[in-house]
Design a protein around this motif. Structure first.
Motif, PDB file in Angstrom:
ATOM      1  N   UNK A  45       0.808  -1.223   0.000  1.00  0.00           N
ATOM      2  CA  UNK A  45       0.000   0.000   0.000  1.00  0.00           C
ATOM      3  C   UNK A  45       0.840   1.271   0.000  1.00  0.00           C
ATOM      4  N   UNK A  46       2.100   1.197   0.477  1.00  0.00           N
ATOM      5  CA  UNK A  46       2.966   2.377   0.539  1.00  0.00           C
ATOM      6  C   UNK A  46       2.735   3.229   1.769  1.00  0.00           C
ATOM      7  N   UNK A  47       1.832   2.824   2.619  1.00  0.00           N
ATOM      8  CA  UNK A  47       1.532   3.615   3.809  1.00  0.00           C
ATOM      9  C   UNK A  47       2.699   3.729   4.779  1.00  0.00           C
ATOM     10  N   UNK A  48       3.614   2.800   4.719  1.00  0.00           N
ATOM     11  CA  UNK A  48       4.766   2.809   5.621  1.00  0.00           C
ATOM     12  C   UNK A  48       5.930   3.617   5.067  1.00  0.00           C
ATOM     13  N   UNK A  49       5.852   4.060   3.841  1.00  0.00           N
ATOM     14  CA  UNK A  49       7.009   4.716   3.220  1.00  0.00           C
ATOM     15  C   UNK A  49       7.482   5.957   3.966  1.00  0.00           C
TER      16      UNK A  49
END
Ligand code: FES
Length: 76
Positions: A45-49
């Motif tokens: 999802x890329x939410x941790x980037x």
């Protein structure tokens, strides 16, 4: 600490990958996607980037500080 819930990656996984990438290509800019690829992960999802980006920067700064710290003299 778990950083990425999609791939179950921890801050230690990220630090380990950053060290490996720094050793392999010292001049290369290290991004979360590069770190995740090094760990065999992609997509998600890329939410941790944003957090991963901060951890990478913090780890690189700590390594730089370690390298520039004065070395202890040997005991006599
Ligand atoms: S939480 Fe890391 S890719 Fe989704």
């Amino acid at each position: 600490m778990i950083v990425c819930h999609c791939h179950y990656l921890t801050d230690r996984d990220i630090a380990r990958a950053v060290d490996a990438l720094s050793a392999e290509t010292p001049q290369r800019r290290i991004t979360p996607s590069l770190v995740y690829a090094k760990l065999g992960r992609s997509g998600g999802c890329g939410g941790c980037y944003p957090l991963a980006h901060r951890l990478i920067a913090r780890h690189l700064a700590a390594r730089t500080a370690e390298r520039s710290a004065p070395q202890a003299l040997p005991a006599e």
